[in-house]
Design an enzyme around this catalytic site. Sequence first.
Site, mmCIF file in Angstrom:
data_model
loop_
_atom_site.group_PDB
_atom_site.id
_atom_site.type_symbol
_atom_site.label_atom_id
_atom_site.label_comp_id
_atom_site.label_asym_id
_atom_site.label_seq_id
_atom_site.Cartn_x
_atom_site.Cartn_y
_atom_site.Cartn_z
ATOM 1 N N HIS A 1 46.561 45.039 26.008
ATOM 2 C CA HIS A 1 45.866 44.116 27.027
ATOM 3 C C HIS A 1 44.293 44.175 27.001
ATOM 4 O O HIS A 1 43.869 45.234 26.753
ATOM 5 C CB HIS A 1 46.432 44.836 28.602
ATOM 6 N N GLU B 1 42.136 44.651 29.263
ATOM 7 C CA GLU B 1 41.495 45.597 29.891
ATOM 8 C C GLU B 1 41.653 47.075 29.265
ATOM 9 O O GLU B 1 40.906 47.788 29.362
ATOM 10 C CB GLU B 1 42.115 45.670 31.407
HETATM 11 C C1 PEP Z 1 46.659 39.877 33.110
HETATM 12 O O1 PEP Z 1 46.119 40.741 33.617
HETATM 13 O O2 PEP Z 1 47.475 40.104 32.138
HETATM 14 C C2 PEP Z 1 46.736 38.635 33.745
HETATM 15 C C3 PEP Z 1 46.992 37.523 33.358
HETATM 16 O O3 PEP Z 1 45.959 38.630 35.029
HETATM 17 P P1 PEP Z 1 45.653 37.542 36.038
HETATM 18 O O4 PEP Z 1 46.996 36.513 36.293
HETATM 19 O O5 PEP Z 1 45.322 38.014 37.380
HETATM 20 O O6 PEP Z 1 44.574 36.537 35.450
#
Ligand code: PEP
Length: 250
Positions: A95, A97
């Site tokens: 991901h 993050e």
């Molecule tokens: C995610 O973190 O995988 C994501 C898509 O977040 P959001 O839908 O909040 O943009």
Amino acid sequence: MRRKFVAGNWKMHGSLAENQTRLSQLAKGLSQLKTLDMAVFSTAPYLFQCKSLLAATPVKWGAQNISEHAQGAFTGETSVAMLQDFSCDYVIIGHSERRELFAENDAQVAAKFVQAQTGNITPILCVGESLQQREAGTTVEVISRQIQAVLDVVGIQKFAQAVIAYEPIWAIGTGKTATPQQAQEVHSAIRSLLAKNDQCVAQNMQILYGGSVKPGNAAEIFAQPDVDGALVGGASLNAGDFMEICKAAS
Ligand code: PEP
């Protein structure tokens, strides 16, 4: 024919009480849905709760991260065997993050992909470009490099038991969504990259879009031929919104 797949990434949100409410609301709404794959991703401490509340439903569950090591002195990490103990079907790998805030590199992402598959847990490999990379016109190059880094380690046949999520970093948690055309363009490029290695794997690959998917924009994104569903962050915390997105996919 690929099935649509809607996955909810709860990130570091929730509590026993909140999760209980959200999961029981989800379970109640399932009868309104036609065939689709669904999964939720809690933090590791709540996997037992997902297992106990979802085991009798078609909704799967998984973890948001996995160690690249099988076991050992890795404080704070969770191994594939531990995820197996809680019957996880999926794990999110790479991901943005994790890549940005925890400095995970392509080699670690590939190692995590390998670990997940040793325990028959399906990796959801996340790829995505920054705003700067998009503006520089290097989106497809960046995404191809991220996928190629895993392909080089595991080979194309291992992608037959994986899912890919295209998540432009500039669209995650920002309220900005890629247009359906922008999503389609990248999804199609991903499928073409896989097809150069194996047509069958490419055709069967579920490629999810992620980045501020909401009930109001899900249907037009899902209408794109190479978009097979969504990885949903913020909107997955609200059971009603998540169900609406699932309905748009089903
Ligand atoms: C995610 O973190 O995988 C994501 C898509 O977040 P959001 O839908 O909040 O943009």
